[in-house]
Design an enzyme around this catalytic site. Structure first.
Site, PDB file in Angstrom:
ATOM      1  N   GLY A  46      26.622 -22.678  79.226  1.00 25.22           N
ATOM      2  CA  GLY A  46      25.907 -21.767  80.116  1.00 25.22           C
ATOM      3  C   GLY A  46      25.969 -22.313  81.521  1.00 25.22           C
ATOM      4  N   GLN A  51      23.840 -23.729  90.291  1.00 25.99           N
ATOM      5  CA  GLN A  51      24.602 -24.925  89.923  1.00 25.99           C
ATOM      6  C   GLN A  51      25.931 -25.024  90.657  1.00 25.99           C
ATOM      7  OE1 GLN A  51      23.944 -24.209  85.444  1.00 25.99           O
ATOM      8  NE2 GLN A  51      24.008 -26.445  85.628  1.00 25.99           N
ATOM      9  N   CYS A  94      22.490 -30.761  80.453  1.00 27.19           N
ATOM     10  CA  CYS A  94      22.736 -29.855  81.572  1.00 27.19           C
ATOM     11  C   CYS A  94      23.867 -30.410  82.424  1.00 27.19           C
ATOM     12  CB  CYS A  94      21.468 -29.727  82.405  1.00 27.19           C
ATOM     13  SG  CYS A  94      21.652 -28.661  83.838  1.00 27.19           S
ATOM     14  N   LEU A  95      24.789 -29.541  82.831  1.00 25.91           N
ATOM     15  CA  LEU A  95      25.915 -29.984  83.659  1.00 25.91           C
ATOM     16  C   LEU A  95      25.432 -30.538  85.001  1.00 25.91           C
ATOM     17  CD1 LEU A  95      28.382 -27.034  82.973  1.00 25.91           C
ATOM     18  CD2 LEU A  95      28.425 -29.320  81.969  1.00 25.91           C
ATOM     19  N   HIS A 136      16.963 -21.982  79.229  1.00 30.76           N
ATOM     20  CA  HIS A 136      17.468 -23.049  80.099  1.00 30.76           C
ATOM     21  C   HIS A 136      18.111 -22.456  81.369  1.00 30.76           C
ATOM     22  CE1 HIS A 136      19.591 -27.099  80.592  1.00 30.76           C
ATOM     23  NE2 HIS A 136      20.222 -26.321  81.461  1.00 30.76           N
ATOM     24  N   GLU A 137      18.966 -21.443  81.176  1.00 33.82           N
ATOM     25  CA  GLU A 137      19.676 -20.861  82.334  1.00 33.82           C
ATOM     26  C   GLU A 137      18.734 -20.056  83.234  1.00 33.82           C
ATOM     27  OE1 GLU A 137      22.441 -22.119  82.931  1.00 33.82           O
ATOM     28  OE2 GLU A 137      22.756 -22.950  80.945  1.00 33.82           O
ATOM     29  N   HIS A 140      16.961 -22.248  85.567  1.00 38.09           N
ATOM     30  CA  HIS A 140      17.777 -22.640  86.731  1.00 38.09           C
ATOM     31  C   HIS A 140      17.597 -21.667  87.888  1.00 38.09           C
ATOM     32  CE1 HIS A 140      20.229 -26.111  85.805  1.00 38.09           C
ATOM     33  NE2 HIS A 140      20.646 -25.602  84.664  1.00 38.09           N
TER      34      HIS A 140
HETATM   35 NI    NI Z   1      21.560 -26.555  83.045  1.00 34.59          NI
END
Ligand code: NI
Length: 170
Positions: A46, A51, A94-95, A136-137, A140
């Site tokens: 995701g 991000q 998470c990236l 989670h997304e 963000h």
């Molecule tokens: Ni993330």
């Protein structure tokens, strides 16, 4: 399509309030394609627009369910959780938060309203792992990272580790 730079904690863009998407044009499609490309390159399951440095209410989520070599993703514009129920505990990473995974408490079942790239409205109900990914997304695009759900001690340890990396890199 191009792979974009992924911003990492503590980049300020990850904490900013995002703007709703109001224009459904080719630029939006291109941005969503870049996000998918960046997500699969990472690889991740995701990705949210902040991000890659875009303060917009836009996320992409992988739909391949682990099938290798396939690309199947959903773009969700202006997603919002409209119902939530129950709880679950699952491992997250998470990236934008490198080198950390941790169990996070989330809602078990959620309903999400969103628009597609053409601006049409949808509602989706889901549970378990996919509900985790969506929570989670959507966090963000509200400036929230999964480390915000951890204990103050775990969060402090991670902050210390990041400070150390930065000091070593300087
Ligand atoms: Ni993330």
């Amino acid at each position: 399509m191009s792979i974009r730079k992924i911003f990492e904690y503590p980049a300020p863009v990850l904490r900013q309030q995002t703007r709703p998407v109001t224009v459904f044009d080719d630029d939006l499609k291109k941005l969503a394609e870049d996000m998918a490309e960046t997500m699969y390159d990472a690889p991740g399951i995701g990705l949210a627009a902040p991000q890659i440095g875009e303060s917009l209410k836009l996320i992409v989520v992988d739909m391949t369910k682990g099938k290798e070599g396939k690309r199947d993703y959903m773009v969700m514009v202006n997603p919002e959780i409209t119902r939530k129920e129950g709880h679950q505990l699952d491992e997250e990473g998470c990236l934008s938060v490198p080198d950390l995974t941790s169990k996070v408490r989330r809602f078990k079942r959620i309903a999400v309203s969103f628009q597609d790239l053409a601006g049409n409205s949808h509602e989706l109900e889901t549970e378990d792992r996919f509900a985790v990914v969506l929570q989670h997304e959507i966090d963000h695009i509200n400036g929230i990272l999964f480390i915000d759900h951890l204990s103050p001690l775990k969060r402090a340890l991670y902050k210390k580790k990041v400070k150390k990396w930065h000091a070593e890199a300087a």
